[in-house]
Design a protein around this motif. Sequence first.
Motif, PDB file in Angstrom:
ATOM      1  N   CYS A  55       6.122  37.973 -64.313  1.00 12.85           N
ATOM      2  CA  CYS A  55       5.790  39.135 -65.147  1.00 12.85           C
ATOM      3  C   CYS A  55       6.079  38.923 -66.629  1.00 12.85           C
ATOM      4  O   CYS A  55       5.553  39.659 -67.472  1.00 12.85           O
ATOM      5  N   GLU A  86       3.190  46.634 -61.569  1.00 16.76           N
ATOM      6  CA  GLU A  86       3.296  47.111 -62.948  1.00 16.76           C
ATOM      7  C   GLU A  86       2.701  46.113 -63.929  1.00 16.76           C
ATOM      8  O   GLU A  86       2.054  46.500 -64.900  1.00 16.76           O
ATOM      9  N   GLU A  89      -1.076  46.209 -63.704  1.00 16.98           N
ATOM     10  CA  GLU A  89      -1.561  47.449 -64.308  1.00 16.98           C
ATOM     11  C   GLU A  89      -1.728  47.296 -65.825  1.00 16.98           C
ATOM     12  O   GLU A  89      -2.608  47.914 -66.426  1.00 16.98           O
ATOM     13  N   LYS A  90      -0.907  46.456 -66.444  1.00 19.00           N
ATOM     14  CA  LYS A  90      -0.936  46.279 -67.902  1.00 19.00           C
ATOM     15  C   LYS A  90      -1.893  45.174 -68.354  1.00 19.00           C
ATOM     16  O   LYS A  90      -2.122  45.004 -69.547  1.00 19.00           O
TER      17      LYS A  90
END
Length: 155
Positions: A55, A86, A89-90
């Motif tokens: 990430c 997450e 999603e970005k």
Amino acid sequence: MTVDIDTLFVMLDEEQPTEVQEAALREARKIKSLSVFMQPIEYKWSWENCAKVICEKTDKELDTYICEMLKWLRDLNWPGAFLIMERLEKMDSQLLVYAVGYQVKQAILLKDNEWLTYMSYLLKNKKLYDAFSENKKCQKILKRYYESYWGKLDY
């Protein structure tokens, strides 16, 4: 400190003391081949820390790994699944659209409704929803799963 990959995964195990995990994360960040961090089967309890390493990478660095990251969403109980969700999603929706479309087809073939539900969460990003304008079928499927589990989309 340089460690072999097996030792590194043992150190990344979430049962290890925090300082051991932090040292392992510092070493893991030096590894350029991200594929080793994509849910290593032998080291399931390292997945949360593997997800942390993944990430931190840029969209460009992750581009070739998106399909593998989406596989993480097959079960949100898996360590690291929420971190990966997450991060996805970005991501730039144009990078995601092909991989999501491909994995939706895989989930349909596997009759994996849970995976479809969890991938549908990515529609929370309206840009991804709009990016599916070329693939209305996939857009419809994901929207249906989103609304049946997460709630109404406002678009």
